[in-house]
Design an enzyme around this catalytic site. Sequence first.
Site, short mmCIF file in Angstrom:
data_model
loop_
_atom_site.label_atom_id
_atom_site.label_comp_id
_atom_site.label_asym_id
_atom_site.label_seq_id
_atom_site.Cartn_x
_atom_site.Cartn_y
_atom_site.Cartn_z
N HIS A 187 0.93 -1.20 0.07
CA HIS A 187 0.01 0.07 -0.18
C HIS A 187 0.96 1.30 -0.07
CE1 HIS A 187 -2.89 2.92 1.47
NE2 HIS A 187 -3.99 2.11 1.16
N TYR A 188 0.29 2.33 -0.51
CA TYR A 188 1.26 3.64 -0.57
C TYR A 188 1.49 4.18 0.80
CZ TYR A 188 -3.16 6.32 0.20
OH TYR A 188 -4.20 6.40 0.62
N ARG A 189 0.84 3.77 1.93
CA ARG A 189 0.98 4.12 3.19
C ARG A 189 2.09 3.50 3.90
NH1 ARG A 189 -5.16 4.07 4.34
NH2 ARG A 189 -5.85 6.11 3.99
#
Length: 178
Positions: free
Chosen positions: A127-129
Amino acid sequence: MQSADNLIWIDLEMTGLDVDSCKIIEIAAIITDKDLNIIAEAEPIAIHQSDEILNSMNEWCIKVHCETGLTQRVKDSKISTEAAEQQILEFIRKFVPYQSSPLCGNSIWQDRRFLAKYMPKIDEYCHYRMLDVTTLKLLNQYWGDGKGFEKKNTHKALDDIRESIAELKFYRQKLLSI
């Protein structure tokens, strides 16, 4: 078994911090559940780099990677960056669905930059997080009592991940009442 609640922990050892001129020389990964219980560990992978690349390391990297034995493991390794990426990606896919887990670790943005450049399939899978344990360490320094987690700093990828998980458990108990 795959679960969207599982977390991807990755640590890299590099020839330095400059993503444009330095290379990844070791990668390890651990999968935990959301409560930080270890589900699986991928064996650390030493990634072959040329003598030219290894000789370009700064003094700190030369000293630390020689002391840990990583420099010799890199010289002896036959595994390319691409092959290491594929092995770790296959490991992650067993436990975590595509883009469901943040990338977890300490000062993880630095690792993320190297993943984006040299192992983009792993970067994209996460995920980009990001879950950066360093944030809690800093909040404890600024707003807490400043008594932090005691780290061994072995600079071995798998050890560093285990330590990051233990450190997050420490700060979860100390700082978070959720």
